[in-house]
Enzyme design. Structure first.
Site, short mmCIF file in Angstrom:
data_model
loop_
_atom_site.label_atom_id
_atom_site.label_comp_id
_atom_site.label_asym_id
_atom_site.label_seq_id
_atom_site.Cartn_x
_atom_site.Cartn_y
_atom_site.Cartn_z
N GLU A 1 0.87 -1.17 0.00
CA GLU A 1 0.00 0.00 0.00
C GLU A 1 0.91 1.22 0.00
O GLU A 1 1.76 1.35 0.89
CB GLU A 1 -0.87 -0.02 1.27
N ARG B 1 4.46 -13.04 9.80
CA ARG B 1 5.03 -11.72 9.71
C ARG B 1 6.39 -11.70 10.40
O ARG B 1 6.59 -12.44 11.37
CB ARG B 1 4.11 -10.82 10.55
N LYS C 1 4.01 1.09 9.55
CA LYS C 1 4.26 2.32 8.82
C LYS C 1 3.73 3.52 9.58
O LYS C 1 4.32 4.60 9.55
CB LYS C 1 3.61 2.24 7.43
P1 ATP Z 1 2.30 -1.97 8.04
O1 ATP Z 1 1.46 -2.55 9.11
O2 ATP Z 1 3.75 -1.93 8.34
O3 ATP Z 1 1.78 -0.68 7.51
P2 ATP Z 1 1.07 -3.35 5.93
O4 ATP Z 1 0.78 -4.78 5.99
O5 ATP Z 1 -0.06 -2.41 6.07
O6 ATP Z 1 2.25 -3.05 6.90
P3 ATP Z 1 1.40 -3.25 3.13
O7 ATP Z 1 1.99 -2.16 2.32
O8 ATP Z 1 -0.04 -3.50 3.03
O9 ATP Z 1 1.82 -2.96 4.62
O10 ATP Z 1 2.23 -4.57 2.93
C1 ATP Z 1 2.61 -5.11 1.69
C2 ATP Z 1 2.95 -6.55 1.90
O11 ATP Z 1 3.98 -6.69 2.86
C3 ATP Z 1 1.76 -7.32 2.43
O12 ATP Z 1 1.64 -8.52 1.71
C4 ATP Z 1 2.12 -7.57 3.87
O13 ATP Z 1 1.54 -8.77 4.32
C5 ATP Z 1 3.62 -7.62 3.84
N1 ATP Z 1 4.18 -7.25 5.13
C6 ATP Z 1 4.00 -6.09 5.80
N2 ATP Z 1 4.63 -6.12 6.99
C7 ATP Z 1 5.27 -7.32 7.06
C8 ATP Z 1 6.09 -7.96 8.04
N3 ATP Z 1 6.40 -7.36 9.18
N4 ATP Z 1 6.55 -9.20 7.77
C9 ATP Z 1 6.26 -9.80 6.61
N5 ATP Z 1 5.49 -9.27 5.66
C10 ATP Z 1 4.98 -8.04 5.88
MG MG Z 2 -1.74 -2.42 4.85
#
Ligand code: ATP
Ligand code: MG
Length: 558
Positions: A39, A264, A274
């Site tokens: 995202e 994760r 983020k």
């Molecule tokens: P955040 O909570 O840090 O904002 P998010 O999941 O909202 O993370 P996205 O941009 O939606 O961030 O994530 C893109 C991809 O990265 C998704 O498939 C998500 O599952 C993966 N991802 C995000 N954080 C992690 C993590 N800590 N470990 C493994 N994969 C992750």
């Molecule tokens: Mg997200």
């Protein structure tokens, strides 16, 4: 792009894929096709690096392909700045989406079409409950949900959904819901919301839309449109998989991607969402997303991390179904492993005091040829100069040594690395008692640091020539937080920011050869650690180095 990439180690996802592509499997004869769907609402962090490694690395392993898709169905806080940074970080890690770069928002029209299809099939309806009522009617494990609008005629839902799109209703006035199972033990299946009204501009579609699809509806459609075979995501989506499957099974789309969830990555002594990283930036706890203390990819890059170290880290922590927290020390361990092998050695004095070799001729200058790497002759040699006045580390002299101290103290002999053996004769102090100069005499018979008579000299110290050394600023970093799990504490996580996480040393003396160091060049400063030229603040007039990682491996000790 990095050469000699290692193939990703096998994990449970690969076992599933092996079954799927075997004869009789759902994807027999098809190319493995994955995607990474960030995202664009912030910079990528080390957790994303794991997901990137899983998505791109898995495709690579199977000679398949991986798409890069901006998951921008949410109209809030998205920015081109983030899109560009995401691309740069993935490229830097050594992965390539080729020409397959997509925006989920480009599929809005198709998603709308599939929603209309579901309504026509009697599988979706417009609901007028507000958020609060919906929560109230949700039911519990023993009580099914209530949904008073679920039996509304198809024609009526079609009409209302179109008017939702046309902007006739306020935010929150209505939603489109899937008609699945109000009594399901999985609450995600109790007639989940597919669309909500949100009168907000989208960074790409502008004001074209005022209804936006929910993630659980949008994501499977995005995957299916792109022909993804394996949609790899984190564990929190496991309970959403039945809905994912329901969506692709009930719309007219050929492709049926398979969702597989993995754990994760969490790392201690830092935060990884983020939102929290943005807060650290906006509230000036750090200098930006690329502050070298941040767990962002750009922060790690600026700190001196290599793609190889990050890939090795993500591979070694493995891919499993169990969430766990990895020690920050292990990430550092992986960097140290890479730099130990690949970083040139150099000498730098971070906290200098002058050493005067009183029996060395005033205007004599000698040159020593030294190796750039003790184990790797291919990395060549360089010249260092030696004269009567050197700088040494102030901690390498003690007027009154503690027990077992083997460096300079009056009467003791020490090896000046690669140059000579010197014997300390004393020091000069200022009025406050601080040592301002140390004195020693050298033994001309010990050129190169050898002792022809075989006598033992225990201490070896690094040094630079005071006559031609250069000055630099060196930044030392420590953990950004003082507690292992700042998010688990009962105070705001920012209360635990480590005030000593950045120490700036302004008066460091570096050997002359470092004058030509370029941005991002990496070195081992002997006895100190691994350092890189700061990619932002360093200039040819004023070099700035970041300590990437110290020499001591705290990880192995544990
Ligand atoms: P955040 O909570 O840090 O904002 P998010 O999941 O909202 O993370 P996205 O941009 O939606 O961030 O994530 C893109 C991809 O990265 C998704 O498939 C998500 O599952 C993966 N991802 C995000 N954080 C992690 C993590 N800590 N470990 C493994 N994969 C992750
Ligand atoms: Mg997200």
């Amino acid at each position: 792009m990095e050469e000699n990439k290692e193939v990703m180690s096998s994990n449970f996802i690969h076992s599933f894929i092996d079954e799927d592509i075997a004869e009789g499997g759902a994807y027999y004869g098809k190319k493995v096709h994955t995607r990474f769907p960030p995202e664009p609402n912030g910079y990528l962090h080390i957790g994303h690096a794991k997901a990137i490694f899983v998505d791109f690395g898995t495709a690579e392993k199977y000679n398949g392909i991986c798409n890069l898709r901006m998951d921008d169905t949410n109209p809030t806080k998205e920015d081109v700045e983030y899109v560009d940074a995401i691309k740069e970080d993935i490229k830097w890690l050594g992965f390539d989406w080729e020409d397959r770069f997509y925006y989920a928002s480009d599929y809005f029209e198709q998603m709308y079409g599939y929603a209309v299809e579901l309504i026509k099939k009697g599988l979706a309806y417009v609901c007028e409950l507000n958020g609060e009522q919906m929560r109230e009617y949700r039911g519990d494990l023993n009580t099914p949900a209530k949904s008073p609008y679920r039996d509304r005629p198809i024609e009526e839902s079609l009409d209302l959904f179109e008017r939702m799109r046309n902007g006739e209703f306020e935010d929150g006035a209505m939603t489109l819901r899937a008609k699945i199972d109000l009594a399901s033990g999985n609450f995600n299946m109790r007639d989940p919301v597919l669309y909500r009204i949100n009168h907000m501009s989208h960074h790409r579609t502008g004001d074209k839309w005022c209804i936006y699809p929910m993630y659980d509806f949008a994501h499977p459609i995005e995957d299916a449109i792109e022909g993804i075979t394996h949609s790899l995501c984190t564990l929190e989506f496991e309970a959403h998989r039945p809905l994912y499957d329901w969506v692709v099974d009930n719309i007219s789309i050929e492709s049926k991607p398979r969702q597989i969830e993995f754990a994760r990555l969490g790392i201690n002594n830092t935060v990884m969402s983020k939102r929290k990283l943005r807060q650290l930036v906006e509230e000036n706890y750090v200098s930006g997303w690329d502050d070298p203390r941040m767990p962002t990819i750009c922060g790690l890059r600026r700190r001196g991390y290599t793609p190889k170290a990050i890939r090795s880290f993500t591979d070694q922590i493995g891919v499993s179904k169990v969430n766990s927290v990895v020690e920050y020390g292990f990430l550092e361990h992986c960097l140290r492993d890479d730099l130990n092998e690949n970083a040139k050695r150099a000498m730098a004095v971070l906290d200098p005091v002058k050493l005067v070799i009183t029996n060395y001729p005033e205007d004599k200058v000698e040159e020593f040829e030294v190796e750039n790497h003790p184990q790797n002759p291919d990395m060549g040699t360089r010249k260092v100069t030696f004269s009567r006045e050197l700088y040494i580390e102030s901690t390498d002299f003690m007027e009154e040594p503690f027990k077992k101290y083997q460096r300079l103290y009056p009467g003791n002999e020490v090896r000046i690395k690669s140059a000579y053996i010197v014997k300390c004769t004393g020091c000069k102090k200022d009025d406050d008692g601080n040592v301002v100069e140390v004195y020693a005499e050298y033994d001309p018979e010990t050129r190169g640091g050898n002792t022809p008579d075989g006598r033992k000299v225990r201490g070896t110290i690094h040094w630079v020539n005071a006559r031609d050394c250069i000055e630099a600023e060196v930044r030392l970093y420590d953990n950004l937080f003082t507690v292992p799990e700042p998010e688990a504490e009962d105070k705001e996580f920012t209360e635990f920011v480590n005030p000593d996480s950045l120490v700036v040393l302004k008066n460091c003396k570096l050997e002359k050869s470092l004058a030509s160091a370029e941005k991002s060049d990496r070195f081992q400063f002997m006895r100190q650690g691994y350092f890189c030229v700061d990619s932002i603040d360093s200039t040819s007039d004023k070099l700035v180095f970041n300590r990437s990682v110290s020499l001591k491996d705290s990880f192995k000790k544990k």
